[in-house]
Scaffold this active site. Structure first.
Site, PDB file in Angstrom:
ATOM      1  N   THR A 140      -8.703  19.618  19.906  1.00  0.00           N
ATOM      2  CA  THR A 140      -7.320  20.043  20.130  1.00  0.00           C
ATOM      3  C   THR A 140      -6.716  19.375  21.370  1.00  0.00           C
ATOM      4  O   THR A 140      -7.450  19.020  22.311  1.00  0.00           O
ATOM      5  CB  THR A 140      -7.287  21.575  20.309  1.00  0.00           C
ATOM      6  N   TYR A 183     -10.278  29.318  24.749  1.00  0.00           N
ATOM      7  CA  TYR A 183     -10.188  28.420  23.589  1.00  0.00           C
ATOM      8  C   TYR A 183     -10.303  26.958  24.023  1.00  0.00           C
ATOM      9  O   TYR A 183     -11.044  26.173  23.418  1.00  0.00           O
ATOM     10  CB  TYR A 183      -8.856  28.664  22.857  1.00  0.00           C
TER      11      TYR A 183
HETATM   12  N1  LIG Z   1      -3.564  23.687  12.549  1.00  0.00           N
HETATM   13  C1  LIG Z   1      -3.364  23.065  13.691  1.00  0.00           C
HETATM   14  O1  LIG Z   1      -2.230  22.839  14.093  1.00  0.00           O
HETATM   15  C2  LIG Z   1      -4.548  22.620  14.530  1.00  0.00           C
HETATM   16  C3  LIG Z   1      -4.302  21.951  15.742  1.00  0.00           C
HETATM   17  C4  LIG Z   1      -5.384  21.533  16.521  1.00  0.00           C
HETATM   18  C5  LIG Z   1      -6.677  21.771  16.086  1.00  0.00           C
HETATM   19  N2  LIG Z   1      -6.892  22.446  14.915  1.00  0.00           N
HETATM   20  C6  LIG Z   1      -8.271  22.682  14.482  1.00  0.00           C
HETATM   21  O2  LIG Z   1      -8.405  22.304  13.122  1.00  0.00           O
HETATM   22  C7  LIG Z   1      -9.350  23.153  12.479  1.00  0.00           C
HETATM   23  C8  LIG Z   1      -8.730  23.744  11.225  1.00  0.00           C
HETATM   24  O3  LIG Z   1      -7.554  24.464  11.578  1.00  0.00           O
HETATM   25  P1  LIG Z   1      -6.699  25.260  10.509  1.00  0.00           P
HETATM   26  O4  LIG Z   1      -5.295  25.232  10.974  1.00  0.00           O
HETATM   27  O5  LIG Z   1      -7.026  24.803   9.145  1.00  0.00           O
HETATM   28  O6  LIG Z   1      -7.235  26.725  10.748  1.00  0.00           O
HETATM   29  P2  LIG Z   1      -7.584  27.877   9.689  1.00  0.00           P
HETATM   30  O7  LIG Z   1      -7.722  29.130  10.489  1.00  0.00           O
HETATM   31  O8  LIG Z   1      -6.616  27.866   8.570  1.00  0.00           O
HETATM   32  O9  LIG Z   1      -9.011  27.423   9.143  1.00  0.00           O
HETATM   33  C9  LIG Z   1     -10.199  27.727   9.810  1.00  0.00           C
HETATM   34  C10 LIG Z   1     -11.165  28.301   8.799  1.00  0.00           C
HETATM   35  O10 LIG Z   1     -12.408  28.552   9.450  1.00  0.00           O
HETATM   36  C11 LIG Z   1     -12.935  29.764   8.923  1.00  0.00           C
HETATM   37  N3  LIG Z   1     -13.870  30.290   9.926  1.00  0.00           N
HETATM   38  C12 LIG Z   1     -13.584  30.878  11.114  1.00  0.00           C
HETATM   39  N4  LIG Z   1     -14.711  31.213  11.747  1.00  0.00           N
HETATM   40  C13 LIG Z   1     -15.740  30.790  10.962  1.00  0.00           C
HETATM   41  C14 LIG Z   1     -17.151  30.821  11.089  1.00  0.00           C
HETATM   42  N5  LIG Z   1     -17.731  31.367  12.166  1.00  0.00           N
HETATM   43  N6  LIG Z   1     -17.900  30.320  10.089  1.00  0.00           N
HETATM   44  C15 LIG Z   1     -17.324  29.777   8.987  1.00  0.00           C
HETATM   45  N7  LIG Z   1     -15.995  29.724   8.810  1.00  0.00           N
HETATM   46  C16 LIG Z   1     -15.216  30.209   9.799  1.00  0.00           C
HETATM   47  C17 LIG Z   1     -11.726  30.640   8.673  1.00  0.00           C
HETATM   48  O11 LIG Z   1     -11.973  31.659   7.712  1.00  0.00           O
HETATM   49  C18 LIG Z   1     -10.697  29.626   8.178  1.00  0.00           C
HETATM   50  O12 LIG Z   1     -10.722  29.517   6.779  1.00  0.00           O
HETATM   51  C19 LIG Z   1      -9.780  24.175  13.515  1.00  0.00           C
HETATM   52  O13 LIG Z   1     -10.972  23.730  14.094  1.00  0.00           O
HETATM   53  C20 LIG Z   1      -8.654  24.145  14.536  1.00  0.00           C
HETATM   54  O14 LIG Z   1      -9.092  24.514  15.828  1.00  0.00           O
HETATM   55  C21 LIG Z   1      -5.848  22.872  14.134  1.00  0.00           C
END
Ligand SMILES: NC(=O)c1ccc[n+]([C@@H]2O[C@H](COP(=O)([O-])OP(=O)(O)OC[C@H]3O[C@@H](n4cnc5c(N)ncnc54)[C@H](O)[C@@H]3O)[C@@H](O)[C@H]2O)c1
Length: 367
Positions: A140, A183
């Site tokens: 991130t 975080y």
């Molecule tokens: N969406 C954004 O804008 C953004 C920006 C920067 C980084 N990210 C990173 O990208 C990745 C995906 O983000 P996203 O927006 O799809 O989030 P999201 O919350 O939609 O997806 C994350 C998934 O991980 C699952 N999860 C959580 N804890 C878990 C565990 N202990 N074991 C197994 N599954 C678990 C959740 O059920 C969820 O389906 C994350 O690592 C997030 O930090 C996202």
């Protein structure tokens, strides 16, 4: 870094084994899984379904793609489970995470266990393999801290950096990391572990330091996924709380462009391994929060009510990704502009919003 020849096509045709996506039922995972499955790849989604609404994504993927998709309900904190599932795969995308700064402040230990420990469990599982698969990890922009040393001016409805280079290109990877918030620390630790496993154990692993991603299948909440959250509130006729003055600027990236970048990272893993890349919409796709409200008003025909509250911890007044390092390594450029991407998300949400199931709850998800 020089651009190298691709080790596999964007269509994934050169690889036959299954792809593992941890957190694959989430927003980004669902979009990637859908693309890979449409290309004929087999996909294992490993997700504990802890985020509210993502079970709908898993159901949707299964309905679209049948038995090419394997959904494993499991937790990355369970080292044995992640090791078992990582045994046969040929590519890995590690997305499973505690995804919000706000919820990391409520339960920093949980945040650490999922983001840092869960990532280490996966890295250890891959280190055990004789021929480890390539790995993309989603870090991130929060690893750069709140950037409060950046001098800003207010120009119309947004902040703008005084430094003309930063204004033209955004933040690049030479910026020192500075972890703010639990975080920031847990994702930052995971980010550094991935880079170090590439360096020390020669894992073919790369890190994406991502800005705001938006698009269909996003269960946006006030805690994370603000573009979708703003649109959901507009569709529900509910007010939006803006923390800070709303002039903070982000570069936003449409999820299909991110999926392209993921596939290119694996295809060019020989140059991407051991490197961190800033990934976002870049200077051509920026918006402040209040500017997004203007766009939503134009799209929806009505401006949502807005309440202002105090700044949230670790919030950046300005963050725009300089994506030139990844462009130079792989040729990637984002294609969707904000107007087109926002309309696509709005249309998807409108359709999802019309369904009877509560797929779009905006409640804070369970930890
Ligand atoms: N969406 C954004 O804008 C953004 C920006 C920067 C980084 N990210 C990173 O990208 C990745 C995906 O983000 P996203 O927006 O799809 O989030 P999201 O919350 O939609 O997806 C994350 C998934 O991980 C699952 N999860 C959580 N804890 C878990 C565990 N202990 N074991 C197994 N599954 C678990 C959740 O059920 C969820 O389906 C994350 O690592 C997030 O930090 C996202």
């Amino acid at each position: 870094m020089t651009r190298a020849r691709s080790t596999g096509g964007m269509d994934g045709s050169s690889l036959t084994g299954p792809v593992l996506i941890t957190g694959g039922a989430g927003f980004i995972g669902t979009n990637l899984a859908d693309r890979l499955l449409r290309q004929g790849r087999r996909v294992i989604v490993f997700d504990n379904l802890s985020r509210r609404g993502v079970e709908k994504n898993a159901e949707w993927l299964s309905k679209q793609h049948g038995d090419r998709l394997q959904v494993e309900v499991g937790d990355t904190r369970d080292a044995r489970a992640i090791s078992r599932v990582a045994r046969t795969v040929t590519q890995v995308f590690h997305f499973a995470a505690q995804v919000a700064v706000t919820t990391s402040l409520v339960d920093p230990v949980h945040d650490f266990e999922v983001n840092a420990r869960g990532t280490l469990n996966l890295l250890e599982a891959l280190r055990d393999r004789r021929d480890p698969p390539s790995l993309v990890f989603t870090s991130t922009n929060k690893v750069y801290g709140d950037l409060d040393d950046v001098d800003l001016d207010v120009i119309d409805s947004r902040y703008a950096p005084r430094d003309p280079h930063l204004r033209a290109y955004g933040v690049n990877e030479t910026r020192c990391v500075s972890f703010h918030s639990p975080y920031g620390c847990s994702k930052g630790a995971a980010d550094q572990y991935v880079l170090d496993y590439a360096r020390t154990f020669r894992l073919p692993a790369t890190v994406f330091r991502m800005s705001c991603i938006y698009g269909p299948h996003q269960c946006g909440t006030e805690d994370q996924g603000w573009v979708a959250h703003f649109l959901i509130q507009a569709l529900k006729g509910k007010p939006i709380t803006v923390y800070g003055d709303g002039l903070q600027v982000r570069d936003v990236l449409y999820v299909e462009d991110l999926v392209d970048a993921f596939l290119l990272a694996h295809a060019h893993i020989d140059v991407a391994a051991g490197e961190a890349f800033n990934i976002g919409g870049g200077p051509g796709n920026t918006t402040s929060l209040v500017e997004l409200l203007d766009r939503i008003e134009a799209l929806h025909g009505e401006r949502p009510d807005v309440e202002f509250d105090v700044w949230r911890a670790a919030d950046q007044r300005y963050y725009v990704s300089d994506t030139r390092k990844f462009r130079d390594a792989t040729g990637w450029r984002p294609k969707a502009d904000l107007a087109r991407g926002l309309r696509a998300l709005y249309e998807w949400l409108t359709e999802a919003h019309a369904r009877p199931e509560p797929a779009l709850e905006t409640r804070t998800f369970a930890s």
